[in-house]
Design a protein around this motif. Structure first.
Motif, PDB file in Angstrom:
ATOM      1  N   LEU A  37     -14.889  -5.371  10.982  1.00 13.66           N
ATOM      2  CA  LEU A  37     -13.633  -5.027  10.375  1.00 13.66           C
ATOM      3  C   LEU A  37     -14.302  -4.082   9.218  1.00 13.66           C
ATOM      4  CD1 LEU A  37     -10.785  -4.735   9.771  1.00 13.66           C
ATOM      5  CD2 LEU A  37     -10.854  -6.714   8.246  1.00 13.66           C
ATOM      6  N   VAL A  38     -15.302  -4.646   8.193  1.00 12.77           N
ATOM      7  CA  VAL A  38     -15.775  -3.936   7.100  1.00 12.77           C
ATOM      8  C   VAL A  38     -16.467  -2.398   7.689  1.00 12.77           C
ATOM      9  CG1 VAL A  38     -17.545  -3.974   5.603  1.00 12.77           C
ATOM     10  CG2 VAL A  38     -16.157  -5.979   5.893  1.00 12.77           C
ATOM     11  N   ALA A  39     -17.205  -2.697   9.034  1.00  7.52           N
ATOM     12  CA  ALA A  39     -17.768  -1.461   9.490  1.00  7.52           C
ATOM     13  C   ALA A  39     -16.713  -0.210   9.750  1.00  7.52           C
ATOM     14  CB  ALA A  39     -18.207  -1.774  10.783  1.00  7.52           C
ATOM     15  N   LYS A  40     -15.434  -0.751  10.501  1.00  7.70           N
ATOM     16  CA  LYS A  40     -14.378   0.196  10.683  1.00  7.70           C
ATOM     17  C   LYS A  40     -14.040   0.780   9.359  1.00  7.70           C
ATOM     18  CE  LYS A  40     -12.025  -1.978  14.674  1.00  7.70           C
ATOM     19  NZ  LYS A  40     -11.918  -0.709  15.443  1.00  7.70           N
ATOM     20  N   LEU A  41     -13.838   0.131   8.125  1.00  6.03           N
ATOM     21  CA  LEU A  41     -13.488   0.733   6.854  1.00  6.03           C
ATOM     22  C   LEU A  41     -14.811   1.562   6.237  1.00  6.03           C
ATOM     23  CD1 LEU A  41     -11.396   0.885   4.710  1.00  6.03           C
ATOM     24  CD2 LEU A  41     -12.885  -1.136   3.672  1.00  6.03           C
ATOM     25  N   VAL A  42     -15.926   1.328   6.790  1.00  9.18           N
ATOM     26  CA  VAL A  42     -17.051   2.061   6.289  1.00  9.18           C
ATOM     27  C   VAL A  42     -16.748   3.484   7.287  1.00  9.18           C
ATOM     28  CG1 VAL A  42     -19.460   2.433   6.782  1.00  9.18           C
ATOM     29  CG2 VAL A  42     -18.863   0.473   5.889  1.00  9.18           C
ATOM     30  N   ALA A  43     -16.350   3.425   8.419  1.00 13.14           N
ATOM     31  CA  ALA A  43     -16.321   4.555   9.163  1.00 13.14           C
ATOM     32  C   ALA A  43     -14.889   5.622   8.573  1.00 13.14           C
ATOM     33  CB  ALA A  43     -15.918   4.558  10.538  1.00 13.14           C
ATOM     34  N   ASP A  44     -13.928   4.702   8.493  1.00 14.53           N
ATOM     35  CA  ASP A  44     -12.627   5.287   8.161  1.00 14.53           C
ATOM     36  C   ASP A  44     -12.936   6.058   6.616  1.00 14.53           C
ATOM     37  OD1 ASP A  44      -9.649   5.145   8.384  1.00 14.53           O
ATOM     38  OD2 ASP A  44      -9.806   4.831   6.542  1.00 14.53           O
ATOM     39  N   ILE A  45     -13.707   5.639   5.611  1.00 11.25           N
ATOM     40  CA  ILE A  45     -13.963   6.265   4.530  1.00 11.25           C
ATOM     41  C   ILE A  45     -14.714   7.353   4.238  1.00 11.25           C
ATOM     42  CG2 ILE A  45     -14.916   5.689   2.333  1.00 11.25           C
ATOM     43  CD1 ILE A  45     -13.692   3.114   2.282  1.00 11.25           C
ATOM     44  N   GLY A  46     -15.532   7.506   5.552  1.00  8.46           N
ATOM     45  CA  GLY A  46     -16.263   8.980   5.927  1.00  8.46           C
ATOM     46  C   GLY A  46     -17.833   8.730   5.668  1.00  8.46           C
ATOM     47  N   PHE A  47     -18.279   7.538   5.806  1.00  9.73           N
ATOM     48  CA  PHE A  47     -19.971   7.258   5.538  1.00  9.73           C
ATOM     49  C   PHE A  47     -20.482   7.804   6.678  1.00  9.73           C
ATOM     50  CE2 PHE A  47     -18.543   4.582   2.186  1.00  9.73           C
ATOM     51  CZ  PHE A  47     -19.243   5.066   1.018  1.00  9.73           C
ATOM     52  N   ASP A  48     -21.805   7.902   6.718  1.00  9.91           N
ATOM     53  CA  ASP A  48     -22.743   8.298   7.819  1.00  9.91           C
ATOM     54  C   ASP A  48     -23.082   7.366   8.825  1.00  9.91           C
ATOM     55  OD1 ASP A  48     -22.906  11.341   6.402  1.00  9.91           O
ATOM     56  OD2 ASP A  48     -23.855   9.939   4.935  1.00  9.91           O
ATOM     57  N   GLY A  49     -23.058   6.123   8.549  1.00  8.71           N
ATOM     58  CA  GLY A  49     -23.607   5.223   9.469  1.00  8.71           C
ATOM     59  C   GLY A  49     -23.471   3.835   8.741  1.00  8.71           C
ATOM     60  N   VAL A  50     -23.741   2.816   9.542  1.00 10.80           N
ATOM     61  CA  VAL A  50     -23.380   1.384   9.121  1.00 10.80           C
ATOM     62  C   VAL A  50     -24.660   0.580   9.265  1.00 10.80           C
ATOM     63  CG1 VAL A  50     -22.311  -0.848   9.904  1.00 10.80           C
ATOM     64  CG2 VAL A  50     -21.271   1.422  10.090  1.00 10.80           C
ATOM     65  N   TYR A  51     -25.128  -0.329   8.250  1.00  8.55           N
ATOM     66  CA  TYR A  51     -26.070  -1.200   7.997  1.00  8.55           C
ATOM     67  C   TYR A  51     -25.732  -2.436   8.178  1.00  8.55           C
ATOM     68  CZ  TYR A  51     -30.481  -3.274   6.127  1.00  8.55           C
ATOM     69  OH  TYR A  51     -31.646  -3.878   5.818  1.00  8.55           O
TER      70      TYR A  51
END
Length: 305
Positions: A37-51
């Motif tokens: 779910l946090v990864a979805k938020l990271v993507a939704d806000i517009g970051f480049d990748g997930v760690y």
């Protein structure tokens, strides 16, 4: 339905995107995600990748970051998080969970799990958090063996193998630079420079090492919290914010639980909560409902239970 139950982008395409981005000249920002779910938020806000941070995974299991987590736990959680978005996901693989043959198996399983890359570190096994004192590193030859095993096990040539060195605080910056060059020669695509103390340290690394570099902007650690603009100006290629989301969440959770315990109600906290509508937006409830309605658009008459 594309991208509804999983990422619309294939793991191979994510890896290609990650590798190309490292050579794009633009700083890649990878916040840590402790859940899909946090990864979805990271993507939704517009970051480049997930760690996916090893420290966060350990903490989420109620354990300290001292090498207690297993390869199965890391790949399992990594797969869940990587599948939640179209962004490339980088995972912390600690020291590779053993000797070179274990490192090779780690790469095999992490690649199969759909991750875009992993990082391996040159600490002795079992490792400890990179911003703690009392760390010890293996010799260069031992780390080179780990990396060569990792490179040999890689099947997708775009899978990114990152080498982390913890030597700066133990042996000094020049020794850490020597290690970084040896690790790049062994096949590392990206160098993770851990626990540097000043902007000058980051600049010294950049001036000496031609390989793409990754910075760790963790709070309460040994490195100053440089901005994305500062890191881009120095010439770094990627930056991690590994524990930020967990720290934000745990601070809010603790404050909320204390208020409930003391007042007997959460009513004063509602304005500080994510609204149900925002959660439903992230989870794409409306699209699931549409998909379901399009298929199950009939009714049973006279059905018996």
């Amino acid at each position: 339905m594309t991208g509804l139950l999983g990422a619309a982008t294939s793991a191979a395409d994510k890896r290609t995107r990650f590798r190309d981005a490292l050579n794009s000249g633009r700083l890649q920002r990878f916040p840590g995600a402790f859940s899909p779910l946090v990864a979805k938020l990271v993507a939704d806000i517009g970051f480049d990748g997930v760690y996916v941070s090893g420290a966060v995974l350990s903490a989420d299991l109620g354990l300290p970051d001292i090498g207690l987590t297993t390869l199965t736990e890391v790949t399992g959680r990594g797969a869940q998080i990587a599948s939640a978005t179209d962004l490339p996901t980088l995972v912390d693989a600690d020291t590779g969970f053993g000797e070179p043959m274990n490192v090779a198996r780690t790469v095999t399983l992490v690649e199969e799990a759909g991750l875009a890359g992993l990082h391996l570190e040159d600490q002795v096994n079992p490792k400890r958090c990179g911003h703690l004192d009392g760390k010890a590193v293996v010799d260069i030859a031992t780390m080179v063996k780990r990396l060569r095993a990792a490179v040999a096990a890689r099947r997708d040539p775009h899978f990114v193998i990152c080498a982390r060195t913890d030597a700066a605080g133990i042996e000094g910056i020049p020794a850490a630079i020597e290690r970084a060059k040896a690790y790049a020669d062994a096949g590392a695509d990206l160098i993770f420079t851990e626990a540097l103390h000043t902007p000058a340290d980051f600049e010294q690394f950049r001036a000496a090492v031609a390989t793409p570099l990754l910075a760790n902007m963790t709070e309460f650690g040994k490195s100053p919290l440089l901005t994305a603009s500062q890191l881009a100006e120095i010439g770094y290629n990627a930056v991690l914010y590994p524990v930020t989301t967990l720290r934000l969440a745990m601070h809010a959770v603790e404050a909320g639980l204390r208020e409930i315990e003391s007042t007997g109600t959460q009513s004063g906290l509602v304005d500080h909560m994510q609204h149900r509508s925002r959660l439903y937006e992230l989870l794409r409830y409306a699209e699931y409902n549409q998909f379901d309605s399009d298929i199950f658009n009939f009714s049973l008459q006279g059905a018996q239970r």
